[in-house]
Design a protein around this motif. Sequence first.
Motif, mmCIF file in Angstrom:
data_model
loop_
_atom_site.group_PDB
_atom_site.id
_atom_site.type_symbol
_atom_site.label_atom_id
_atom_site.label_comp_id
_atom_site.label_asym_id
_atom_site.label_seq_id
_atom_site.Cartn_x
_atom_site.Cartn_y
_atom_site.Cartn_z
ATOM 1 N N PHE A 56 1.008 -1.272 -0.304
ATOM 2 C CA PHE A 56 -0.111 0.341 -0.088
ATOM 3 C C PHE A 56 0.956 1.017 -0.271
ATOM 4 O O PHE A 56 1.910 1.696 1.211
ATOM 5 C CB PHE A 56 -0.841 -0.258 1.312
ATOM 6 C CG PHE A 56 -1.959 1.056 1.405
ATOM 7 C CD1 PHE A 56 -1.868 2.282 1.262
ATOM 8 C CD2 PHE A 56 -3.259 1.010 1.264
ATOM 9 C CE1 PHE A 56 -2.700 3.475 1.281
ATOM 10 C CE2 PHE A 56 -4.638 1.441 1.146
ATOM 11 C CZ PHE A 56 -3.819 2.098 0.600
ATOM 12 N N VAL A 57 0.715 1.641 -0.413
ATOM 13 C CA VAL A 57 2.113 3.069 -1.257
ATOM 14 C C VAL A 57 0.899 4.544 -0.561
ATOM 15 O O VAL A 57 0.057 4.719 -1.708
ATOM 16 C CB VAL A 57 2.635 3.316 -2.419
ATOM 17 C CG1 VAL A 57 3.097 4.161 -2.661
ATOM 18 C CG2 VAL A 57 3.245 2.481 -3.173
ATOM 19 N N CYS A 58 1.255 5.017 0.429
ATOM 20 C CA CYS A 58 0.597 5.873 1.303
ATOM 21 C C CYS A 58 1.075 6.408 2.505
ATOM 22 O O CYS A 58 2.345 7.512 1.675
ATOM 23 C CB CYS A 58 -0.509 5.533 1.457
ATOM 24 S SG CYS A 58 -1.476 7.195 2.522
ATOM 25 N N THR A 59 1.776 6.076 3.159
ATOM 26 C CA THR A 59 1.952 6.902 4.197
ATOM 27 C C THR A 59 2.747 6.080 4.850
ATOM 28 O O THR A 59 3.727 4.691 5.162
ATOM 29 C CB THR A 59 1.390 7.880 5.793
ATOM 30 O OG1 THR A 59 1.536 8.695 5.943
ATOM 31 C CG2 THR A 59 0.622 6.535 5.861
ATOM 32 N N MET A 60 3.747 6.517 6.172
ATOM 33 C CA MET A 60 5.025 6.320 7.013
ATOM 34 C C MET A 60 3.899 5.427 7.769
ATOM 35 O O MET A 60 2.875 5.709 8.606
ATOM 36 C CB MET A 60 5.876 7.210 8.193
ATOM 37 C CG MET A 60 6.770 7.461 7.145
ATOM 38 S SD MET A 60 7.918 5.913 6.115
ATOM 39 C CE MET A 60 8.677 5.303 8.327
ATOM 40 N N ALA A 61 4.396 4.505 8.286
ATOM 41 C CA ALA A 61 3.954 3.253 9.152
ATOM 42 C C ALA A 61 4.448 2.604 10.104
ATOM 43 O O ALA A 61 5.981 1.742 9.402
ATOM 44 C CB ALA A 61 2.855 1.629 9.060
#
Length: 742
Positions: free
Chosen positions: A533-538
């Motif tokens: 999932f290309v989105c935010t930092m986790a």
Amino acid sequence: MSSCNKPTAMGTESESMLQLAAEAFRAKNFDLAADIYECQLAALEDGESRQELTVRWADALAFGGKFAEAFVAYRQAAETDRLRPAHLDNLVDYLTSITRLDSGGDRGEDAEAAGCPATGCGCEDFSCRICLSSLFEPVTLACGHCFCKKCLERDKNEKEVVCKECRLSSRVAVRSYRVNVVLSNLLAKWFPRVYRAGQLRLEGNGLYSEKKVEAALEKYNQAILTSPTDHILFSNRSQIHSSLKCYEKALRDAEMACRLMPLWSKGHIRKAQALMSLGRTEEALREYLLCLSIEPDCRLARNEANKLLSDLLAPVTNQVPEHIWDFPNILSSRGRMKKSINAASQLLGPVPLSTESNETPSAPATGRLDSSEVTVQEDEKMDRCLPFKRKRRMAKEEWEKEPGAEGKSDAKKRLMSGSAETNDLLSSAVGDRLDPTDLECSLCMRLLYEPVTTPCGHTFCLQCLKRCLDHNPKCPLCKEELSEYLVQRQYCKTTLMENLIARYLPSELMERQKIHNEEMAELSNLHKNVPIFVCTMAFPTVPCPLHIFEPCYRLMIRRCMETGTNCFGMCLGDDLKGFADYGCLLEIRDVTFFSDGRSVVDTIGRRRFKVIQHSERDGYNTADIEYLEDVKVEGLAVGELQSLHDTVYDQALVWVNSLKTEQKERIEGHFGPIPEKDSELQASPNGPSWCWWLLAVLPLEGRAQLPFLAITSLKDRLSGIRKVLLFMSRSRHRGHAVGHRS
């Protein structure tokens, strides 16, 4: 004073005795209950109370087996005033109980001998569990069970449909369900005579509702010629004959319906209604009681039985025929039911229906139709089952005639063997007609796998349907809105279709399963082609709620859940590579779906990874990855690391406590409070969880957070966090100083 208290004391004593009698009745000590009620009656004079008490006494006598005495008591109660239905509920229950078949194996054997679709494994697969007849215009509920459309529409006023088989309810209204297209086409192809009879029945019903009774009768005559073993056709034609005041014909048709399906309650209601029209009230009462023994909750049968008993026990003496005293013998259910059931296995020959009638039912009325008008050649394979029915009938007769238990056992085995041969022949006939393309998914053009039927009546592979609904909440074929269906997420497999495929297409199913299992094995590999999932930092141990609305990610999330891994990777975007070289594996904890297909996914970080190879699958990114772990230190380095850890943790607490109350509450509402220090510093391969919590809440851009994921030295990570905290502290002090000078 004493004279005033005496009646009160007597009243209290009487109430206690009546309570004792009621408890004795509930405990099935009917003799004691009857004795108490009789004693209380001797001292009672009040008319209304006397009738109530006499009825209770009669109930106790009846349940105690003293039926003749009970009827005398009921007649005494009726002399005071006409008995109301409530007075007769216990009597109806008693009479029903002595007509009910014993529970256990006998009922199952009798049902099978009668061709009841509730048992065995042959043509019952294509039967409706409500009307016990062949499915016609089959509708598939959300739970996956199929019923005739007409049977379900009887409850059309209900807001939701309750399955008669599994008792599950659906918020989809009855009127929203459409005929199962695939199954309806299959039944028309495999059983053309039955299907044609169903069409004629439908036409007849339409004519009957338009008051064209003669025309409706003609349609039913044709239908019975086409399918002469369908009990519903005889039952409905019985009603038509009653409308035409041809009550003898109505009775014959009702009797035939009962012969064909002895354990179908509606047939007995039709017979009772015909008997009532002919003035044979006692026989009608028996049929209503027999109906209640099959379907205890049938309100119509109970109400009519109550009414008939009330009439029979009315104060006028000559309304009570003497032979009603012999009810227990007349209602002897086992012999009567077995004779009816035996008759069902001898459909091709006239057989007396019951011990209480010497009439032999004539052949079904067929009007002026010539049987040659009905085309039967296309169903020849099904007709091959009839010789086996005759063989089964002969075995049954032989079993009944042989006096010895051993002989009965042998004959019974032969009967069951004949039944098995019949079912095998039917299976062979269906198998010969079955083409794999009949059960093909219109989306993937392969054999249906885990078939699911939508309320609009179209059937697809489970995964195919879900993928289509990712893009549009409408049926892929007819474009009917499926928003409510999406909210429920009740993707139950269509039981009948799944059974048909397993039974008649085993090799094709094995091949289809092999393809599916290979796909699932590939998707469940958390090292190769891991969904990204290309989105935010986790970060590890930190919650990461996500709003999913893009079709490709709907598919990705669903696959993660279907494979059982419930995991996918989260990475920042990258302009050159598509996504960053480092990320965190997220685990799905919960998913909330909405009617338009969107969902909110509750996830939490688990493991860090490094991307080895970037790739793509079905519109979303994937990667081959390797997992990262902190390198452990030993000796003196452990003490130094512990000291650094404690120092940075204290700095973190200072920074968190320096936040404004609103900021702190917002952070804790989203991520929870800052975690406590770990008891063992190097126990987790990701290091202390508070470090990741802090990195998630610090006001840093993703590009500044990303390097921390790649660090495998806890000392370096702590040092980096300390630098960020010092920078934040200096920035705050500078801000305060500027504010003070201004």
